[in-house]
Design an enzyme around this catalytic site. Structure first.
Site, PDB file in Angstrom:
ATOM      1  N   HIS A  72      42.833  52.303  47.569  1.00 53.25           N
ATOM      2  CA  HIS A  72      43.347  52.737  46.263  1.00 53.25           C
ATOM      3  C   HIS A  72      42.566  53.946  45.776  1.00 53.25           C
ATOM      4  O   HIS A  72      41.345  53.922  45.725  1.00 53.25           O
ATOM      5  CB  HIS A  72      43.238  51.598  45.244  1.00 53.25           C
ATOM      6  CG  HIS A  72      44.374  50.622  45.344  1.00 53.25           C
ATOM      7  ND1 HIS A  72      44.730  49.798  44.302  1.00 53.25           N
ATOM      8  CD2 HIS A  72      45.241  50.374  46.345  1.00 53.25           C
ATOM      9  CE1 HIS A  72      45.767  49.065  44.675  1.00 53.25           C
ATOM     10  NE2 HIS A  72      46.095  49.381  45.911  1.00 53.25           N
ATOM     11  N   TYR A 200      44.330  47.479  34.189  1.00 55.28           N
ATOM     12  CA  TYR A 200      43.479  46.721  33.260  1.00 55.28           C
ATOM     13  C   TYR A 200      44.034  46.993  31.864  1.00 55.28           C
ATOM     14  O   TYR A 200      44.058  48.155  31.434  1.00 55.28           O
ATOM     15  CB  TYR A 200      42.035  47.209  33.311  1.00 55.28           C
ATOM     16  CG  TYR A 200      41.304  46.891  34.607  1.00 55.28           C
ATOM     17  CD1 TYR A 200      41.461  47.691  35.743  1.00 55.28           C
ATOM     18  CD2 TYR A 200      40.442  45.795  34.683  1.00 55.28           C
ATOM     19  CE1 TYR A 200      40.775  47.392  36.917  1.00 55.28           C
ATOM     20  CE2 TYR A 200      39.756  45.502  35.857  1.00 55.28           C
ATOM     21  CZ  TYR A 200      39.926  46.301  36.968  1.00 55.28           C
ATOM     22  OH  TYR A 200      39.253  46.007  38.131  1.00 55.28           O
ATOM     23  N   PRO A 292      34.117  39.340  35.673  1.00 58.36           N
ATOM     24  CA  PRO A 292      34.852  39.991  36.765  1.00 58.36           C
ATOM     25  C   PRO A 292      35.494  41.333  36.399  1.00 58.36           C
ATOM     26  O   PRO A 292      36.048  42.010  37.278  1.00 58.36           O
ATOM     27  CB  PRO A 292      35.929  38.960  37.126  1.00 58.36           C
ATOM     28  CG  PRO A 292      36.056  38.072  35.953  1.00 58.36           C
ATOM     29  CD  PRO A 292      34.735  38.063  35.266  1.00 58.36           C
ATOM     30  N   LYS A 296      32.626  43.665  40.282  1.00 57.80           N
ATOM     31  CA  LYS A 296      31.306  43.927  40.871  1.00 57.80           C
ATOM     32  C   LYS A 296      30.671  42.742  41.596  1.00 57.80           C
ATOM     33  O   LYS A 296      29.739  42.926  42.386  1.00 57.80           O
ATOM     34  CB  LYS A 296      30.310  44.380  39.771  1.00 57.80           C
ATOM     35  CG  LYS A 296      30.603  45.707  39.158  1.00 57.80           C
ATOM     36  CD  LYS A 296      30.353  46.853  40.110  1.00 57.80           C
ATOM     37  CE  LYS A 296      31.530  47.781  40.120  1.00 57.80           C
ATOM     38  NZ  LYS A 296      31.721  48.599  41.261  1.00 57.80           N
ATOM     39  N   TYR A 384      32.795  52.174  39.209  1.00 57.10           N
ATOM     40  CA  TYR A 384      33.821  51.305  39.796  1.00 57.10           C
ATOM     41  C   TYR A 384      33.844  51.420  41.321  1.00 57.10           C
ATOM     42  O   TYR A 384      33.949  50.412  42.030  1.00 57.10           O
ATOM     43  CB  TYR A 384      35.197  51.652  39.202  1.00 57.10           C
ATOM     44  CG  TYR A 384      36.245  50.601  39.466  1.00 57.10           C
ATOM     45  CD1 TYR A 384      36.413  49.528  38.595  1.00 57.10           C
ATOM     46  CD2 TYR A 384      37.062  50.669  40.601  1.00 57.10           C
ATOM     47  CE1 TYR A 384      37.373  48.544  38.847  1.00 57.10           C
ATOM     48  CE2 TYR A 384      38.016  49.695  40.854  1.00 57.10           C
ATOM     49  CZ  TYR A 384      38.173  48.640  39.972  1.00 57.10           C
ATOM     50  OH  TYR A 384      39.115  47.673  40.225  1.00 57.10           O
TER      51      TYR A 384
HETATM   52  P1  FAD Z   1      29.525  32.216  46.698  1.00 58.11           P
HETATM   53  O1  FAD Z   1      30.751  32.918  47.114  1.00 58.11           O
HETATM   54  O2  FAD Z   1      29.553  31.328  45.508  1.00 58.11           O
HETATM   55  O3  FAD Z   1      28.984  31.405  47.940  1.00 58.11           O
HETATM   56  C1  FAD Z   1      27.953  30.451  47.854  1.00 58.11           C
HETATM   57  C2  FAD Z   1      28.141  29.418  48.938  1.00 58.11           C
HETATM   58  O4  FAD Z   1      27.053  28.488  48.873  1.00 58.11           O
HETATM   59  C3  FAD Z   1      29.420  28.597  48.751  1.00 58.11           C
HETATM   60  O5  FAD Z   1      30.157  28.576  49.950  1.00 58.11           O
HETATM   61  C4  FAD Z   1      28.920  27.223  48.329  1.00 58.11           C
HETATM   62  O6  FAD Z   1      29.767  26.182  48.772  1.00 58.11           O
HETATM   63  C5  FAD Z   1      27.557  27.183  49.002  1.00 58.11           C
HETATM   64  N1  FAD Z   1      26.629  26.247  48.355  1.00 58.11           N
HETATM   65  C6  FAD Z   1      26.484  25.998  47.034  1.00 58.11           C
HETATM   66  N2  FAD Z   1      25.543  25.087  46.813  1.00 58.11           N
HETATM   67  C7  FAD Z   1      25.057  24.729  48.024  1.00 58.11           C
HETATM   68  C8  FAD Z   1      24.064  23.825  48.444  1.00 58.11           C
HETATM   69  N3  FAD Z   1      23.380  23.086  47.574  1.00 58.11           N
HETATM   70  N4  FAD Z   1      23.817  23.704  49.771  1.00 58.11           N
HETATM   71  C9  FAD Z   1      24.506  24.454  50.677  1.00 58.11           C
HETATM   72  N5  FAD Z   1      25.461  25.333  50.329  1.00 58.11           N
HETATM   73  C10 FAD Z   1      25.740  25.472  49.012  1.00 58.11           C
HETATM   74  N6  FAD Z   1      34.298  38.632  41.530  1.00 58.11           N
HETATM   75  C11 FAD Z   1      35.083  39.687  41.446  1.00 58.11           C
HETATM   76  O7  FAD Z   1      34.609  40.793  41.696  1.00 58.11           O
HETATM   77  N7  FAD Z   1      36.401  39.527  41.093  1.00 58.11           N
HETATM   78  C12 FAD Z   1      36.941  38.293  40.814  1.00 58.11           C
HETATM   79  O8  FAD Z   1      38.107  38.166  40.528  1.00 58.11           O
HETATM   80  C13 FAD Z   1      36.139  37.162  40.879  1.00 58.11           C
HETATM   81  N8  FAD Z   1      36.615  35.927  40.602  1.00 58.11           N
HETATM   82  C14 FAD Z   1      35.776  34.845  40.664  1.00 58.11           C
HETATM   83  C15 FAD Z   1      36.241  33.562  40.336  1.00 58.11           C
HETATM   84  C16 FAD Z   1      35.380  32.461  40.375  1.00 58.11           C
HETATM   85  C17 FAD Z   1      35.905  31.081  40.005  1.00 58.11           C
HETATM   86  C18 FAD Z   1      34.033  32.643  40.749  1.00 58.11           C
HETATM   87  C19 FAD Z   1      33.084  31.450  40.791  1.00 58.11           C
HETATM   88  C20 FAD Z   1      33.580  33.920  41.086  1.00 58.11           C
HETATM   89  C21 FAD Z   1      34.434  35.026  41.029  1.00 58.11           C
HETATM   90  N9  FAD Z   1      33.998  36.328  41.357  1.00 58.11           N
HETATM   91  C22 FAD Z   1      34.796  37.391  41.261  1.00 58.11           C
HETATM   92  C23 FAD Z   1      32.676  36.607  41.807  1.00 58.11           C
HETATM   93  C24 FAD Z   1      32.592  36.713  43.319  1.00 58.11           C
HETATM   94  O9  FAD Z   1      33.543  35.872  43.913  1.00 58.11           O
HETATM   95  C25 FAD Z   1      31.177  36.312  43.670  1.00 58.11           C
HETATM   96  O10 FAD Z   1      30.306  37.289  43.111  1.00 58.11           O
HETATM   97  C26 FAD Z   1      30.919  36.165  45.156  1.00 58.11           C
HETATM   98  O11 FAD Z   1      31.616  35.051  45.662  1.00 58.11           O
HETATM   99  C27 FAD Z   1      29.423  35.990  45.412  1.00 58.11           C
HETATM  100  O12 FAD Z   1      29.200  35.622  46.737  1.00 58.11           O
HETATM  101  P2  FAD Z   1      27.993  34.675  47.102  1.00 58.11           P
HETATM  102  O13 FAD Z   1      28.047  34.548  48.589  1.00 58.11           O
HETATM  103  O14 FAD Z   1      26.757  35.152  46.451  1.00 58.11           O
HETATM  104  O15 FAD Z   1      28.309  33.272  46.410  1.00 58.11           O
HETATM  105  C1  PHB Z   2      41.255  40.446  41.857  1.00 55.43           C
HETATM  106  O1  PHB Z   2      42.132  41.018  42.516  1.00 55.43           O
HETATM  107  O2  PHB Z   2      41.056  39.228  41.939  1.00 55.43           O
HETATM  108  C2  PHB Z   2      40.432  41.239  40.910  1.00 55.43           C
HETATM  109  C3  PHB Z   2      40.518  42.618  40.935  1.00 55.43           C
HETATM  110  C4  PHB Z   2      39.759  43.363  40.049  1.00 55.43           C
HETATM  111  C5  PHB Z   2      38.926  42.729  39.157  1.00 55.43           C
HETATM  112  C6  PHB Z   2      38.817  41.359  39.160  1.00 55.43           C
HETATM  113  C7  PHB Z   2      39.583  40.602  40.040  1.00 55.43           C
HETATM  114  O3  PHB Z   2      38.190  43.471  38.287  1.00 55.43           O
END
Ligand code: FAD
Ligand code: PHB
Length: 389
Positions: A72, A200, A292, A296, A384
């Site tokens: 994009h 947005y 979100p 980021k 961004y």
């Molecule tokens: P996670 O993806 O949370 O991975 C952590 C892993 O550790 C998981 O698989 C979990 O099962 C595992 N774990 C947890 N506890 C334990 C334990 N005790 N022992 C072993 N394993 C464990 N970001 C955006 O930019 N846009 C979005 O739209 C967006 N939507 C989101 C919606 C939700 C509901 C959430 C929670 C987050 C969202 N985010 C979004 C943020 C983005 O998804 C996260 O920043 C990203 O997933 C971070 O990756 P991570 O690997 O640090 O953590």
């Molecule tokens: C998404 O596609 O899930 C999405 C995209 C942009 C955002 C947040 C979520 O800022």
């Protein structure tokens, strides 16, 4: 069992760290509480920064992203019906990649399976021990039996609700937090996107976002009160509310269908400092959360593990701790800038129930300035598409 680096969590942070370490010849075992299928069923982020895309390509897991992802060149910011396009390409010569977190995770899982590196899914009761000594350990249960993993270093990549951050004594961490008085209700639908780029939208009734996963799958969000009951939102209610908040032409182009996923995400800003305690290093959501709005969260997890992998490579190659000692400060410097950007986007674009008329005028002025200033639009584009690592 013994390994060099024990990684807690097989989300994007843990899997990518494992991949980067593998490229440096460093052995790691990943312990994940859930099953692989469960991890892949979580619908989360959708936008990859320019640098995230480059890193995924550099470590050999970018092939499907390049083939199926959607580059994009801009995004639309809309305020009370007035639209302003941020042209990343014209302002900075850059673009972002629209490719779901689920797909990034799937690609990393496939690469890890192909390399034979060990991931233990379904690891229960993970506990971290002896973090402040030179021989940290991780214990867990699997299939009714107890296991122990000894290692040199533990990487806490287990997200916001994981065990890693909670294993650090409270007096060794400083917490910074803001909880927003609303959430996002998200719907995934197998219909083509309403518009070619993300939109947005600020609206009197609340924020709305049009995003996508592919040319045939769309992701939409609306701001909702923090105590919203997910079951009360039928598909029809969701589509009606979304349409009300979008510019008329987009609302008319919206293609609706049965939701294939529907969930509510709370909005929070959170940072734990430092991102290290003894032999434990935190990365990704385990250390920080952004709302979100700036897309980021996933990208920050990626830059954290990039720094951590480089520091571990230096540690093993040169027997030096210098880069590991600098890890937290280096990561936090980028984290805080993303926190600022996400907070700023969130504040400009949402409806805050407690805002005074003065604060509402500030939102209008913020958008007016953005619309009228190349400098302000460039600043948005720069943040961004991703600040340098
Ligand atoms: P996670 O993806 O949370 O991975 C952590 C892993 O550790 C998981 O698989 C979990 O099962 C595992 N774990 C947890 N506890 C334990 C334990 N005790 N022992 C072993 N394993 C464990 N970001 C955006 O930019 N846009 C979005 O739209 C967006 N939507 C989101 C919606 C939700 C509901 C959430 C929670 C987050 C969202 N985010 C979004 C943020 C983005 O998804 C996260 O920043 C990203 O997933 C971070 O990756 P991570 O690997 O640090 O953590
Ligand atoms: C998404 O596609 O899930 C999405 C995209 C942009 C955002 C947040 C979520 O800022």
């Amino acid at each position: 069992m013994r390994t060099q680096v024990a990684i807690i969590g097989a989300g994007p942070a843990g899997l990518l760290l494992g991949r980067l370490l593998e490229r440096h010849g460093i052995e790691a075992v990943i312990l994940e509480r859930r099953s692989g299928d469960y991890v892949l069923s979580r619908i989360r982020a959708g936008v990859l920064e320019h640098g995230t895309r480059e890193l995924l390509n550099a470590c050999g897991v970018g092939e499907r992203m390049e083939a199926e992802g959607l580059p994009h060149e801009g995004t639309e910011i809309c305020f009370d019906g007035v639209s302003h396009r941020i042209d990343f390409r014209a302002l900075l010569g850059r673009e972002v990649m629209v490719y779901g977190q689920t797909e990034v995770t799937r690609d990393l899982m496939a690469a890890r399976a192909a390399s034979g590196a060990v991931t233990i899914y379904g690891a229960e009761d993970v506990a971290l021990h002896d973090l402040d000594g030179s021989a940290p350990r991780v214990t867990y249960r699997k299939g009714g039996a107890s296991h122990e993993l000894t290692c040199d270093v533990i990487a806490g990549c287990d997200g916001f609700h994981g065990v890693s951050r909670r294993s650090i004594p409270a007096d060794k961490l400083r917490i910074f937090e803001r909880i927003y008085p609303f959430g996002w209700l998200g719907v995934l639908v197998d219909e083509p996107p309403a518009a070619p780029e993300l939109i947005y939208a600020h609206h009197q009734r609340g924020f709305a976002l049009c995003s996508m996963r592919s040319a045939t799958r769309s992701r939409y969000y609306i701001q909702c009160p923090e105590d919203t009951d997910l079951d009360a939102w039928t598909d029809d209610l969701f589509w009606d509310e979304l349409r009300r908040r979008l510019p008329q032409a987009v609302a008319e182009a919206l293609r609706t269908g049965p939701a294939i996923e529907k969930s509510i995400a709370p909005l929070r800003s959170f940072v734990a400092e430092p991102m290290r305690y003894g032999r434990l290093f935190l990365a990704g959501d385990a250390a920080h959360i952004v709302p979100p709005t700036g897309a980021k969260g996933l990208n920050l997890a990626v830059s954290d593990v990039q720094y951590l992998a480089m520091a571990l490579a230096e540690h093993y190659r040169d027997q030096s701790n210098a880069a590991l000692d600098a890890y937290s400060a280096r990561a936090l410097s980028r984290v805080w800038k993303a926190e600022r950007f996400s907070w700023w986007m969130t504040t400009m674009l949402h409806r805050f129930p407690a805002f005074s008329s003065f604060e509402r005028r500030m939102q209008v002025a913020e958008f007016d300035y953005l619309r009228g200033s190349v400098a302000a639009s460039t600043a948005l584009a720069e943040n961004y598409t991703g600040l340098p690592t």
